[in-house]
Design an enzyme around this catalytic site. Structure first.
Site, PDB file in Angstrom:
ATOM      1  N   ASP A   1      -2.084 -18.911  -0.496  1.00 55.18           N
ATOM      2  CA  ASP A   1      -3.015 -17.960  -1.237  1.00 55.18           C
ATOM      3  C   ASP A   1      -4.163 -18.774  -1.865  1.00 55.18           C
ATOM      4  O   ASP A   1      -4.160 -19.859  -2.411  1.00 55.18           O
ATOM      5  CB  ASP A   1      -2.491 -17.319  -2.634  1.00 55.18           C
ATOM      6  CG  ASP A   1      -1.675 -16.298  -2.147  1.00 55.18           C
ATOM      7  OD1 ASP A   1      -2.096 -15.425  -1.230  1.00 55.18           O
ATOM      8  OD2 ASP A   1      -0.452 -16.183  -2.371  1.00 55.18           O
TER       9      ASP A   1
ATOM     10  N   TYR B   1       2.266  -8.926  10.630  1.00 59.88           N
ATOM     11  CA  TYR B   1       0.994  -9.356   9.752  1.00 59.88           C
ATOM     12  C   TYR B   1       0.214 -10.402  10.382  1.00 59.88           C
ATOM     13  O   TYR B   1       0.664 -11.222  10.893  1.00 59.88           O
ATOM     14  CB  TYR B   1       1.507  -9.893   8.309  1.00 59.88           C
ATOM     15  CG  TYR B   1       0.355 -10.162   7.410  1.00 59.88           C
ATOM     16  CD1 TYR B   1      -0.653 -11.013   7.538  1.00 59.88           C
ATOM     17  CD2 TYR B   1       0.479  -9.577   6.271  1.00 59.88           C
ATOM     18  CE1 TYR B   1      -1.640 -11.041   6.668  1.00 59.88           C
ATOM     19  CE2 TYR B   1      -0.403  -9.781   5.125  1.00 59.88           C
ATOM     20  CZ  TYR B   1      -1.665 -10.500   5.538  1.00 59.88           C
ATOM     21  OH  TYR B   1      -2.658 -10.744   4.353  1.00 59.88           O
TER      22      TYR B   1
ATOM     23  N   GLU C   1       0.993  -3.149  -0.568  1.00 58.41           N
ATOM     24  CA  GLU C   1       1.628  -4.270  -0.216  1.00 58.41           C
ATOM     25  C   GLU C   1       1.550  -5.005  -1.603  1.00 58.41           C
ATOM     26  O   GLU C   1       0.569  -5.088  -2.348  1.00 58.41           O
ATOM     27  CB  GLU C   1       0.858  -5.143   0.916  1.00 58.41           C
ATOM     28  CG  GLU C   1       0.651  -4.762   2.057  1.00 58.41           C
ATOM     29  CD  GLU C   1       2.113  -4.235   2.567  1.00 58.41           C
ATOM     30  OE1 GLU C   1       2.951  -5.103   2.701  1.00 58.41           O
ATOM     31  OE2 GLU C   1       2.426  -3.001   2.755  1.00 58.41           O
TER      32      GLU C   1
END
Lengths: 260, 383
Positions: free
Chosen positions: A58, A171, A47
């Protein structure tokens, strides 16, 4: 058959290990070598992040990685070139792009260029199922597989929408919050069972994977694979042995009963 | 979502999946509150008896032309921001949240959030870019006096947009107990709609006051636009009227350079902080750092309804440079005895231009805040 489907078939019930790296971190040349190291260590899928200046999903490690790449002058085309070069070296390893909506909409033909470079999937961190429709249509036309995120708090109707829209894998985030190893994760079978019932693509756990125990816990919960990001990026930044680290985690993806 | 959350093609809800349930809960609470007379009764009581509404409409006596000022500078807290923090604070109570988080640039929204945190009994955490913390020490102290805790943000350019990023990151883990009290009519749905509705009181009052004082509607309504909450609040009740709506963006040191925050004039459509809207960005979609003498306008995106009002042609957007704003700030002080915020001075500067072209036209200006926070900076700049 897509590279992801072929990979899951090949693994024959054992878990897939996904390694995440930020493209262009800390520079293009090093980045290419790090991708190879991950494969050398046994990563089944790669990824890759395309850096964005404002990555709200993030934590500090991936933020810093994006900042290093941007400071090095890395552009989206460099990222596609890195993927294309990787593809010539590793024909069968699925490559998924993780990035943010503004990077995608700023470049007309982003999906087509990504597919042509040899990327297999695209996850846009700030595009939830609610907004995914137009993006998914474009990905379908370009021949790149959409990946969407599912979390423990994602309601049933949304999981069904995720199942309908996405391909490649699902995911699954192991906890609320942002990427990073700081807060651990909870690898529970509830989300996996709900995704399976909805007919979603194979569930893969991300967030909070940094040790063999996490890998085993995620797979025991029923996931078909794991993605490790911050721990690898952090190690690479400190000059550590990425291949060895990936190997140590990949070793925990085997079928426990047959290994004994 | 029950509302569509779009203004033409702008708006939407571009957040990580994990946050969608939190935004759905917020939308539901907002819509339920709209239908609950006890909510509006409590909000109206606070607006009147705590914050000091209605605010006056003041006709300028000495400045040229026919300029009317909607005096949000006289609101408790010193700016229009108090209107909507009270609304969101009550909503947070209603949702059973115990903690507020907010971003702030110059510190005005941080102070407003600290006010509502103290008043309604929340643990309050303010994210502020580390660069802004250095520039705005007094506002940091104000927040702390009211019991809020301030977290300096060291990521990115260490300013407002980075503070928003950090607040969103906090919220994506803390939403079960925490309300993100976003400071402007931007961000993901339902914030742009909700904040506009809580700020609509500005235009509703001003419209009635114009009719009462002048006997007719103004010819033009002028407000500054950063994120766009005071302007959308002032515009909202005039949208169906035959009046010009003019938003004034910070042209900083000039919109042909890089040091400005003129998002609608120099940005292009993109997706930032949860909404599809105009964004100041490079050719690859990386977000630009912005500049304005007024920290409250220093933001690389804008509320999505403004993007729609621009594209539909219903509103006009113009720029005002730092030095023009400063001149208007000084003119208002000297001629009318009012120290306004640098943000508001942008709107006034454009109104003075309009008045010069047509002294007869009635111009309504949103005087969004008072200038106490800017006095030290003004002293340095005007010396």
């Amino acid at each position: 058959m897509s590279r992801y489907s072929a990979m899951f078939d090949r693994l024959n019930g054992t878990g897939a290990f996904g390694a995440f790296l930020m493209l262009g971190d800390p520079d293009v040349e090093t980045s290419a070598k790090l991708l190879d190291s991950a494969v050398e260590g046994g990563a089944d899928m790669i990824e890759v992040g395309i850096p964005f200046s404002d990555p709200v999903a993030d934590g500090p490690v991936i933020q810093a990685a994006a900042q290093r790449a941007l400071s090095a002058g890395v552009r989206v085309q460099d990222c596609f070139d890195l993927i294309a070069a990787f593809r010539t070296r590793h024909h069968d390893v699925p490559v998924g792009i993780l990035t943010y909506a503004n990077i995608v909409v700023a470049r007309p033909g982003f999906m087509r260029d990504a597919a042509e470079a040899g990327a297999d999937s695209l996850l846009i961190a700030d595009v939830p199922a609610l907004e995914a429709g137009p993006f998914v249509r474009e990905m379908d036309q370009a021949g790149i597989e959409p990946v969407l995120i599912a979390a423990a708090n994602t309601p049933g109707p949304t999981l069904e929408r995720i199942a309908k829209l996405s391909k490649a894998y699902t995911y699954c985030v192991s906890r609320a919050g942002i990427t990073g190893t700081h807060a651990g994760g909870r690898f529970e079978s509830g989300l996996i069972d709900r995704l399976r019932a909805a007919g979603a693509p194979p569930p893969v756990f991300g967030f909070g994977i940094s040790a063999p125990d996490h890998v085993r816990a995620a797979l025991t919960a029923g996931a078909r694979g794991v993605i490790c990001g911050s721990a690898i990026v952090d190690l690479a930044q400190r000059g550590g042995d990425v291949a060895a680290f990936v190997r140590s985690l990949k070793a925990s993806t085997g079928n426990e009963s047959s290994a004994q | 979502m029950r509302l569509n959350g779009r203004f033409g093609r702008f708006g939407g809800c571009y957040v990580p999946e994990i946050l969608v349930p939190a935004l759905e809960q917020l939308e539901a609470a907002f819509l339920d509150a709209q239908d609950d007379p006890s909510f509006s009764a409590e909000l109206n009581d606070l607006l009147a008896n705590y914050a000091g509404r209605p605010t006056p409409l003041t006709r300028c006596r000495n400045l040229p032309g026919n300029i009317y000022l909607k005096r949000e500078d006289l609101l408790h807290g010193g700016a229009h921001k108090t209107n909507q923090v009270l609304g969101q604070g009550l909503l947070a109570k209603r949702m059973g949240k115990t903690r507020l988080i907010a971003e702030t640039g110059a510190g005005q929204h941080g102070v407003a959030t600290a006010i509502v945190g103290a008043l309604l009994g929340f643990e309050t955490l303010i994210y502020m870019g580390a660069k802004d913390v250095e520039r705005q020490k007094l506002n940091v102290f104000r927040m702390e006096l009211m019991g809020a805790r301030m977290i300096p943000v060291e990521s990115g350019g260490r300013t407002l947009k980075d503070a928003i990023n950090e607040a969103l990151r906090d919220w994506s883990a803390s939403f079960p107990t925490t309300h993100y009290l976003l400071g402007t009519a931007a961000g993901p749905h339902p914030f742009p709609t909700m904040v506009r509705e809580f700020q609509r009181v500005i235009g509703r009052e001003a419209r009635a006051q114009m009719l009462e004082q002048l006997g007719r509607l103004p010819d033009a309504v002028v407000a500054c636009v950063g994120g766009g909450s005071n302007s959308i609040g002032l515009f909202a009740d005039f949208i169906d009227d035959p009046v010009r709506l003019i938003g004034v963006e910070p042209a900083g040191k000039g919109i042909d350079g890089k040091e400005h925050g003129a998002t609608l004039l120099r940005g292009r459509p993109g997706i930032l902080h949860g909404a599809e809207t105009y964004v100041l960005q490079d050719d690859e979609g990386q977000i630009n750092e912005t500049w304005s003498v007024s920290a409250g306008l220093d933001y690389p995106a804008v509320g999505p309804q403004h993007a729609h009002l621009k594209e539909s042609g219903r509103a006009e957007y113009v720029g005002c440079a730092d030095d023009e704003a400063l001149a208007a700030f000084k003119a208002l002080a000297e001629n009318e005895g009012i120290l306004c915020a640098f943000e508001s001075a942008h709107a006034l500067a454009h109104a003075l231009d309009l008045a010069e072209d047509d002294p007869e036209s009635a111009i309504l200006v949103g005087l969004s805040g008072r200038g106490d926070k800017d006095v030290a900076q003004a002293q340095a700049l005007l010396a």
